[in-house]
Design a protein around this motif. Structure first.
Motif, PDB file in Angstrom:
ATOM      1  N   ALA A  70       5.482 -10.152   2.861  1.00  7.71           N
ATOM      2  CA  ALA A  70       5.000  -9.461   3.140  1.00  7.71           C
ATOM      3  C   ALA A  70       4.100  -9.167   4.924  1.00  7.71           C
ATOM      4  CB  ALA A  70       3.222  -9.533   1.909  1.00  7.71           C
ATOM      5  N   ARG A  71       4.246  -7.860   4.779  1.00  8.60           N
ATOM      6  CA  ARG A  71       3.945  -8.078   6.583  1.00  8.60           C
ATOM      7  C   ARG A  71       1.863  -7.217   6.606  1.00  8.60           C
ATOM      8  NH1 ARG A  71       7.698  -9.614   6.759  1.00  8.60           N
ATOM      9  NH2 ARG A  71       9.669  -8.690   7.453  1.00  8.60           N
ATOM     10  N   ILE A  72       0.927  -7.985   7.174  1.00  9.83           N
ATOM     11  CA  ILE A  72      -0.408  -7.256   7.406  1.00  9.83           C
ATOM     12  C   ILE A  72      -0.356  -6.859   8.690  1.00  9.83           C
ATOM     13  CG2 ILE A  72      -0.550  -8.728   5.655  1.00  9.83           C
ATOM     14  CD1 ILE A  72      -2.375 -11.032   7.720  1.00  9.83           C
ATOM     15  N   GLU A 121       0.640  -1.513  -0.243  1.00  9.64           N
ATOM     16  CA  GLU A 121       0.203  -0.105   0.542  1.00  9.64           C
ATOM     17  C   GLU A 121       1.021   1.021  -0.275  1.00  9.64           C
ATOM     18  OE1 GLU A 121      -3.154   0.349   2.647  1.00  9.64           O
ATOM     19  OE2 GLU A 121      -4.052  -1.692   2.608  1.00  9.64           O
ATOM     20  N   CYS A 122       1.921   1.499   0.343  1.00  4.51           N
ATOM     21  CA  CYS A 122       2.633   2.069   0.070  1.00  4.51           C
ATOM     22  C   CYS A 122       3.512   2.319  -1.094  1.00  4.51           C
ATOM     23  CB  CYS A 122       3.997   2.246   1.171  1.00  4.51           C
ATOM     24  SG  CYS A 122       3.591   2.857   3.255  1.00  4.51           S
ATOM     25  N   CYS A 123       4.702   1.375  -1.129  1.00  2.00           N
ATOM     26  CA  CYS A 123       5.457   1.389  -2.393  1.00  2.00           C
ATOM     27  C   CYS A 123       4.523   1.296  -4.031  1.00  2.00           C
ATOM     28  CB  CYS A 123       6.390   1.082  -2.084  1.00  2.00           C
ATOM     29  SG  CYS A 123       6.579  -0.682  -1.936  1.00  2.00           S
ATOM     30  N   ASP A 124       4.093   0.285  -3.791  1.00  3.65           N
ATOM     31  CA  ASP A 124       2.680  -0.227  -4.678  1.00  3.65           C
ATOM     32  C   ASP A 124       3.749  -1.305  -5.641  1.00  3.65           C
ATOM     33  OD1 ASP A 124       1.048  -0.979  -5.797  1.00  3.65           O
ATOM     34  OD2 ASP A 124       1.575  -0.108  -7.744  1.00  3.65           O
ATOM     35  N   ARG A 125       5.009  -1.704  -4.501  1.00  2.00           N
ATOM     36  CA  ARG A 125       5.648  -2.828  -4.953  1.00  2.00           C
ATOM     37  C   ARG A 125       4.955  -4.649  -4.983  1.00  2.00           C
ATOM     38  NH1 ARG A 125      11.279  -4.493  -1.828  1.00  2.00           N
ATOM     39  NH2 ARG A 125      11.290  -2.298  -2.415  1.00  2.00           N
ATOM     40  N   ASP A 126       5.194  -5.349  -6.079  1.00  2.00           N
ATOM     41  CA  ASP A 126       4.225  -6.509  -6.045  1.00  2.00           C
ATOM     42  C   ASP A 126       4.383  -7.080  -4.617  1.00  2.00           C
ATOM     43  OD1 ASP A 126       2.733  -5.766  -8.409  1.00  2.00           O
ATOM     44  OD2 ASP A 126       4.434  -7.019 -10.013  1.00  2.00           O
ATOM     45  N   GLY A 153      -2.093  -0.220  14.010  1.00  2.00           N
ATOM     46  CA  GLY A 153      -2.209  -1.585  14.797  1.00  2.00           C
ATOM     47  C   GLY A 153      -1.085  -1.954  14.667  1.00  2.00           C
ATOM     48  N   GLY A 154      -0.221  -3.171  14.901  1.00  2.00           N
ATOM     49  CA  GLY A 154       0.720  -3.512  14.807  1.00  2.00           C
ATOM     50  C   GLY A 154       0.812  -4.329  13.228  1.00  2.00           C
ATOM     51  N   LEU A 155       2.121  -4.717  12.629  1.00  2.00           N
ATOM     52  CA  LEU A 155       2.084  -5.327  11.283  1.00  2.00           C
ATOM     53  C   LEU A 155       2.928  -6.363  11.581  1.00  2.00           C
ATOM     54  CD1 LEU A 155       3.393  -2.564   8.569  1.00  2.00           C
ATOM     55  CD2 LEU A 155       0.907  -3.584   9.192  1.00  2.00           C
ATOM     56  N   VAL A 156       2.396  -7.470  11.304  1.00  2.00           N
ATOM     57  CA  VAL A 156       3.160  -9.348  11.182  1.00  2.00           C
ATOM     58  C   VAL A 156       3.289  -9.659  10.750  1.00  2.00           C
ATOM     59  CG1 VAL A 156       1.880  -9.516  13.178  1.00  2.00           C
ATOM     60  CG2 VAL A 156       0.738 -10.388  11.875  1.00  2.00           C
ATOM     61  N   GLU A 166      -5.885  -6.259   7.195  1.00  2.00           N
ATOM     62  CA  GLU A 166      -4.941  -7.260   6.362  1.00  2.00           C
ATOM     63  C   GLU A 166      -5.221  -5.792   5.331  1.00  2.00           C
ATOM     64  OE1 GLU A 166      -8.551  -8.868   4.627  1.00  2.00           O
ATOM     65  OE2 GLU A 166      -8.202 -10.715   5.691  1.00  2.00           O
ATOM     66  N   CYS A 167      -4.395  -4.869   6.006  1.00  2.00           N
ATOM     67  CA  CYS A 167      -3.999  -3.579   5.288  1.00  2.00           C
ATOM     68  C   CYS A 167      -2.430  -4.985   5.125  1.00  2.00           C
ATOM     69  CB  CYS A 167      -3.022  -2.486   5.941  1.00  2.00           C
ATOM     70  SG  CYS A 167      -5.366  -1.388   6.887  1.00  2.00           S
ATOM     71  N   THR A 168      -1.520  -4.324   3.633  1.00  2.00           N
ATOM     72  CA  THR A 168      -0.709  -4.747   3.044  1.00  2.00           C
ATOM     73  C   THR A 168       0.146  -4.599   3.087  1.00  2.00           C
ATOM     74  OG1 THR A 168      -2.340  -7.141   2.818  1.00  2.00           O
ATOM     75  CG2 THR A 168       0.387  -7.099   2.082  1.00  2.00           C
ATOM     76  N   PHE A 169       2.093  -4.318   3.490  1.00  2.00           N
ATOM     77  CA  PHE A 169       2.742  -3.768   3.416  1.00  2.00           C
ATOM     78  C   PHE A 169       4.051  -4.627   3.294  1.00  2.00           C
ATOM     79  CE2 PHE A 169       0.266  -1.136   6.075  1.00  2.00           C
ATOM     80  CZ  PHE A 169      -0.056  -0.082   5.151  1.00  2.00           C
ATOM     81  N   CYS A 170       4.650  -4.014   2.721  1.00  2.00           N
ATOM     82  CA  CYS A 170       6.185  -5.047   1.817  1.00  2.00           C
ATOM     83  C   CYS A 170       7.033  -5.025   3.227  1.00  2.00           C
ATOM     84  CB  CYS A 170       6.988  -4.732   0.277  1.00  2.00           C
ATOM     85  SG  CYS A 170       7.926  -2.909   0.803  1.00  2.00           S
ATOM     86  N   ALA A 171       8.396  -6.254   3.191  1.00  2.00           N
ATOM     87  CA  ALA A 171       8.609  -5.863   4.865  1.00  2.00           C
ATOM     88  C   ALA A 171       9.640  -4.617   4.220  1.00  2.00           C
ATOM     89  CB  ALA A 171      10.293  -6.893   4.641  1.00  2.00           C
ATOM     90  N   ALA A 172      10.582  -4.016   3.823  1.00  2.00           N
ATOM     91  CA  ALA A 172      10.781  -2.817   3.756  1.00  2.00           C
ATOM     92  C   ALA A 172       9.779  -2.066   4.344  1.00  2.00           C
ATOM     93  CB  ALA A 172      11.422  -3.448   2.353  1.00  2.00           C
ATOM     94  N   CYS A 173       9.720  -1.941   3.668  1.00  2.00           N
ATOM     95  CA  CYS A 173       7.954  -0.287   4.310  1.00  2.00           C
ATOM     96  C   CYS A 173       7.562  -0.477   5.761  1.00  2.00           C
ATOM     97  CB  CYS A 173       6.906  -0.277   3.481  1.00  2.00           C
ATOM     98  SG  CYS A 173       7.682   0.481   1.765  1.00  2.00           S
ATOM     99  N   ALA A 174       7.478  -1.425   5.604  1.00  2.00           N
ATOM    100  CA  ALA A 174       6.602  -2.140   7.050  1.00  2.00           C
ATOM    101  C   ALA A 174       8.377  -1.662   8.261  1.00  2.00           C
ATOM    102  CB  ALA A 174       6.163  -3.758   7.231  1.00  2.00           C
ATOM    103  N   ASP A 175       9.078  -2.689   7.975  1.00  2.00           N
ATOM    104  CA  ASP A 175      10.847  -2.776   9.063  1.00  2.00           C
ATOM    105  C   ASP A 175      11.514  -1.263   8.867  1.00  2.00           C
ATOM    106  OD1 ASP A 175       9.252  -4.840   8.702  1.00  2.00           O
ATOM    107  OD2 ASP A 175      11.067  -5.841   8.066  1.00  2.00           O
TER     108      ASP A 175
END
Ligand SMILES: [Zn+2]
Ligand SMILES: [Zn+2]
Length: 79
Positions: free
Chosen positions: A21-23, A9-14, A48-51, A27-36
């Motif tokens: 991935a992190r959710i 949802e941040c960088c639109d990468r596949d 909320g927390g991303l896991v 179910e908001c979904t982000f790549c590991a790089a953006c999330a971390d």
């Protein structure tokens, strides 16, 4: 059933179903790089927390495929 969204949802990468991935609980979904790094493990939409998103086995994906609806935040993510 968990919605496997196809992109960050941040960088639109596949983010294919097997991606790291992190959710959040919604179910908001982000790549590991953006999330971390950018998000510090906190969902910018709900606070909320991303896991780590669990990987759905290939056999199950055939019957329960991943979502193809791309979701991107209207506002930019914190950087
Ligand atoms: Zn990202
Ligand atoms: Zn969220």
């Amino acid at each position: 059933m968990l919605l496997l969204k196809p992109n960050c949802e941040c960088c639109d990468r596949d983010l294919p179903p097997e991606a790291d991935a992190r959710i959040c609980s919604f179910e908001c979904t982000f790549c590991a790089a953006c999330a971390d790094t950018r998000l510090q493990g906190i969902c910018p939409n709900c606070g909320g927390g991303l896991v780590t998103r669990p990987v759905r086995p290939t056999a199950a994906l055939a019957r329960f495929p991943a979502s193809q609806d791309r979701v991107v935040r209207s506002a930019p993510c914190p950087s």
